[in-house]
Enzyme design. Structure first.
Site, PDB file in Angstrom:
ATOM      1  N   LYS A 114       6.059  -8.141  12.709  1.00 30.25           N
ATOM      2  CA  LYS A 114       5.410  -9.294  12.042  1.00 30.25           C
ATOM      3  C   LYS A 114       6.739 -10.415  12.468  1.00 30.25           C
ATOM      4  O   LYS A 114       6.441 -11.932  12.535  1.00 30.25           O
ATOM      5  CB  LYS A 114       5.922  -9.701  10.160  1.00 30.25           C
ATOM      6  CG  LYS A 114       4.435  -8.912   9.794  1.00 30.25           C
ATOM      7  CD  LYS A 114       4.124  -9.369   8.119  1.00 30.25           C
ATOM      8  CE  LYS A 114       3.129  -8.491   7.756  1.00 30.25           C
ATOM      9  NZ  LYS A 114       3.220  -8.659   6.516  1.00 30.25           N
ATOM     10  N   LYS A 195      -4.152  -0.884  14.324  1.00 28.67           N
ATOM     11  CA  LYS A 195      -4.366  -1.387  12.808  1.00 28.67           C
ATOM     12  C   LYS A 195      -5.580  -1.827  12.413  1.00 28.67           C
ATOM     13  O   LYS A 195      -4.705  -3.229  12.935  1.00 28.67           O
ATOM     14  CB  LYS A 195      -3.435  -0.612  11.605  1.00 28.67           C
ATOM     15  CG  LYS A 195      -2.404  -1.776  11.402  1.00 28.67           C
ATOM     16  CD  LYS A 195      -2.354  -1.742  10.218  1.00 28.67           C
ATOM     17  CE  LYS A 195      -1.673  -3.042   9.904  1.00 28.67           C
ATOM     18  NZ  LYS A 195      -0.772  -3.297   8.195  1.00 28.67           N
ATOM     19  N   LYS A 198      -5.702  -7.686   7.819  1.00 30.89           N
ATOM     20  CA  LYS A 198      -6.417  -8.648   7.709  1.00 30.89           C
ATOM     21  C   LYS A 198      -5.633  -9.875   8.415  1.00 30.89           C
ATOM     22  O   LYS A 198      -6.112 -11.022   8.612  1.00 30.89           O
ATOM     23  CB  LYS A 198      -6.018  -8.968   5.808  1.00 30.89           C
ATOM     24  CG  LYS A 198      -5.247  -8.604   5.004  1.00 30.89           C
ATOM     25  CD  LYS A 198      -5.342  -8.982   3.524  1.00 30.89           C
ATOM     26  CE  LYS A 198      -4.416  -8.119   2.978  1.00 30.89           C
ATOM     27  NZ  LYS A 198      -3.209  -7.263   3.006  1.00 30.89           N
TER      28      LYS A 198
HETATM   29  P1  TYM Z   1      -0.667  -4.947   2.065  1.00 31.21           P
HETATM   30  O1  TYM Z   1      -1.763  -5.604   1.419  1.00 31.21           O
HETATM   31  O2  TYM Z   1      -0.594  -5.169   3.619  1.00 31.21           O
HETATM   32  O3  TYM Z   1      -2.171  -3.511   2.243  1.00 31.21           O
HETATM   33  C1  TYM Z   1      -3.204  -3.028   1.380  1.00 31.21           C
HETATM   34  C2  TYM Z   1      -2.590  -1.819   1.139  1.00 31.21           C
HETATM   35  O4  TYM Z   1      -3.760  -1.113   1.991  1.00 31.21           O
HETATM   36  C3  TYM Z   1      -3.431  -0.323   3.053  1.00 31.21           C
HETATM   37  N1  TYM Z   1      -4.022  -0.640   4.566  1.00 31.21           N
HETATM   38  C4  TYM Z   1      -4.613   0.375   4.960  1.00 31.21           C
HETATM   39  N2  TYM Z   1      -5.004   1.438   4.906  1.00 31.21           N
HETATM   40  C5  TYM Z   1      -5.517   2.196   6.261  1.00 31.21           C
HETATM   41  N3  TYM Z   1      -6.017   1.478   7.403  1.00 31.21           N
HETATM   42  C6  TYM Z   1      -5.381   0.350   7.457  1.00 31.21           C
HETATM   43  N4  TYM Z   1      -5.927  -0.056   8.358  1.00 31.21           N
HETATM   44  C7  TYM Z   1      -4.657  -0.037   6.214  1.00 31.21           C
HETATM   45  N5  TYM Z   1      -4.721  -1.657   6.318  1.00 31.21           N
HETATM   46  C8  TYM Z   1      -3.709  -1.554   5.468  1.00 31.21           C
HETATM   47  C9  TYM Z   1      -1.256  -0.706   3.434  1.00 31.21           C
HETATM   48  O5  TYM Z   1      -0.709   0.798   3.569  1.00 31.21           O
HETATM   49  C10 TYM Z   1      -1.945  -0.960   1.932  1.00 31.21           C
HETATM   50  O6  TYM Z   1      -1.603   0.458   1.302  1.00 31.21           O
HETATM   51  N6  TYM Z   1       3.853  -3.762   1.881  1.00 31.21           N
HETATM   52  C11 TYM Z   1       2.724  -3.494   1.271  1.00 31.21           C
HETATM   53  C12 TYM Z   1       2.230  -3.999  -0.288  1.00 31.21           C
HETATM   54  C13 TYM Z   1       3.267  -3.981  -1.970  1.00 31.21           C
HETATM   55  C14 TYM Z   1       2.990  -2.858  -2.278  1.00 31.21           C
HETATM   56  C15 TYM Z   1       4.144  -2.324  -3.065  1.00 31.21           C
HETATM   57  C16 TYM Z   1       2.378  -1.037  -2.141  1.00 31.21           C
HETATM   58  C17 TYM Z   1       4.156  -4.627  -2.410  1.00 31.21           C
HETATM   59  N7  TYM Z   1       4.448  -3.771  -3.069  1.00 31.21           N
HETATM   60  C18 TYM Z   1       4.525  -1.507  -3.504  1.00 31.21           C
HETATM   61  C19 TYM Z   1       2.861  -0.234  -2.965  1.00 31.21           C
HETATM   62  C20 TYM Z   1       4.019   0.104  -3.893  1.00 31.21           C
HETATM   63  C21 TYM Z   1       1.086  -4.773   1.578  1.00 31.21           C
HETATM   64  O7  TYM Z   1       1.920  -5.662   2.526  1.00 31.21           O
HETATM   65  O8  TYM Z   1       0.201  -4.003   1.526  1.00 31.21           O
END
Ligand code: TYM
Length: 333
Positions: A114, A195, A198
């Site tokens: 990022k 990957k 969004k």
């Molecule tokens: P975020 O918002 O980027 O994504 C949310 C969830 O979606 C999963 N994900 C994917 N899984 C499979 N293939 C993909 N292409 C893909 N893109 C996204 C992510 O792995 C995630 O599970 N840091 C986290 C948010 C967070 C969090 C937490 C998660 C903050 N605190 C505590 C778990 C526990 C994030 O940015 O997810």
């Protein structure tokens, strides 16, 4: 007393939720809610580690809450809430920033990705994993369902929790990561080495949960494939088709082998056309429920109730942390 496992996970309200978020995370959230005591958070404090438009951010929080419910999360079974509504997250986040090391944060691949090419990045983007550790550890979480890109953050969460427990005495449950075999890493439609995300600037790279049937069909027809014509699962030699097979398998609940047989001797054209219809059929009922919920005026109440429950569960952990560390003077007995 029930011995249900505590589950915690979160999604950032920072863009349109993708099929990758759904197949990697949201679908698992729904599967877990009947057996676990699950907390699903909308992590708005994480979203502001990069610039956000305030009006849009508030809308996206409500959009994401509506989507949580539209995919099948039941607010009477799972606790759905917004991170910034429970101040314990920020409070513990600070304490954990004082536990984690600069070197550990510098090694995080998500930060490196990022930050790459940017003139300046916020300190919050750097300390992001400490807040994420706080999210999880606050609830004495056993299991964290996430996609593969979050695995490194989960390992760091365990390290931070363990370090705290060793230094101050047993305080936190150490969580396990819950990854799917397929689906943990759904790749971009235009480049199977990246990957699906969004935040990718090319909307053709992803299916969004609210895409119209026409958009889904167009995006699928343009999705890249591999050089030969065979529909076969081989992530090394055929990363693009393997990704589409994984998406198909998870969306249609059919095994990869069954799909390989079904498409033996047929070209990519038929395969991609059928996959587009599977996705349209998967997403249409979700979109219909989404529209109903988003317009119902019930979301704020659901999130308020969720935040109240989350506060109750988080409070004893935060009090214990303050006591262990020697902070404050009003919470200790
Ligand atoms: P975020 O918002 O980027 O994504 C949310 C969830 O979606 C999963 N994900 C994917 N899984 C499979 N293939 C993909 N292409 C893909 N893109 C996204 C992510 O792995 C995630 O599970 N840091 C986290 C948010 C967070 C969090 C937490 C998660 C903050 N605190 C505590 C778990 C526990 C994030 O940015 O997810």
């Amino acid at each position: 007393m029930s011995q249900r496992q505590r589950v915690f996970s979160g999604i950032q309200p920072s863009g349109q939720i993708t099929l990758g978020n759904y197949l990697g995370a949201l679908k698992q959230f729904v599967n877990l809610q009947d057996t676990a005591d699950a907390f699903y958070c909308i992590v708005d404090l994480h979203a502001i580690t990069v610039p956000q438009d305030p009006t849009l951010l508030r809308e996206r929080i409500l959009d994401l809450a509506s989507l949580y419910i539209a995919v099948g999360l039941d607010p009477n079974k799972s606790t759905l809430f917004v991170q910034s509504d429970v101040s314990a997250h920020s409070e513990l986040g600070w304490v954990l920033q004082c536990i984690v090391h600069m070197g550990e944060l510098s090694r995080m691949t998500q930060f490196k990705e990022k930050a790459e090419g940017k003139d300046s990045v916020s300190v919050g983007l750097f300390t992001y994993p400490a807040l994420m550790a706080a999210d999880i550890l606050l609830y004495q979480t056993n299991l964290v369902p996430v996609g593969e890109d979050q695995k490194q953050h989960l390992e760091l969460t365990r390290d931070i929790g363990e370090r705290f427990n060793t230094r101050f005495g047993s305080t936190f449950t150490l969580p396990e990561v819950l990854l799917l075999d397929q689906g943990a890493r759904i790749m971009s439609l235009d480049d199977p080495t990246k990957k699906m995300s969004k935040s990718n600037s090319n909307p053709q790279s992803r299916i969004e949960m609210l895409d119209s049937p026409d958009d889904i069909r167009k995006k699928m027809s343009r999705a890249v494939t591999d050089s030969d014509r065979e529909v076969r699962f081989d992530p090394k030699q055929k990363p693009a088709v393997s990704n589409l097979l994984a998406i198909y398998s998870l969306s249609a609940n059919k095994s990869i082998q069954t799909l390989e047989k079904e498409y033996q001797g047929k070209g990519y054209g038929d395969f991609k056309k059928d996959l587009a219809e599977v996705l349209v059929n998967t997403l249409q009922p979700i979109q219909k429920r989404y529209a109903e919920i988003r317009n119902s005026g019930e979301i704020q109440d659901i999130l308020k109730r969720g935040a109240n429950r989350a506060k109750e569960v988080a409070r004893p952990t935060l009090d214990l942390v303050k006591q262990q560390v020697g902070l404050g003077c009003t919470t200790h007995s």
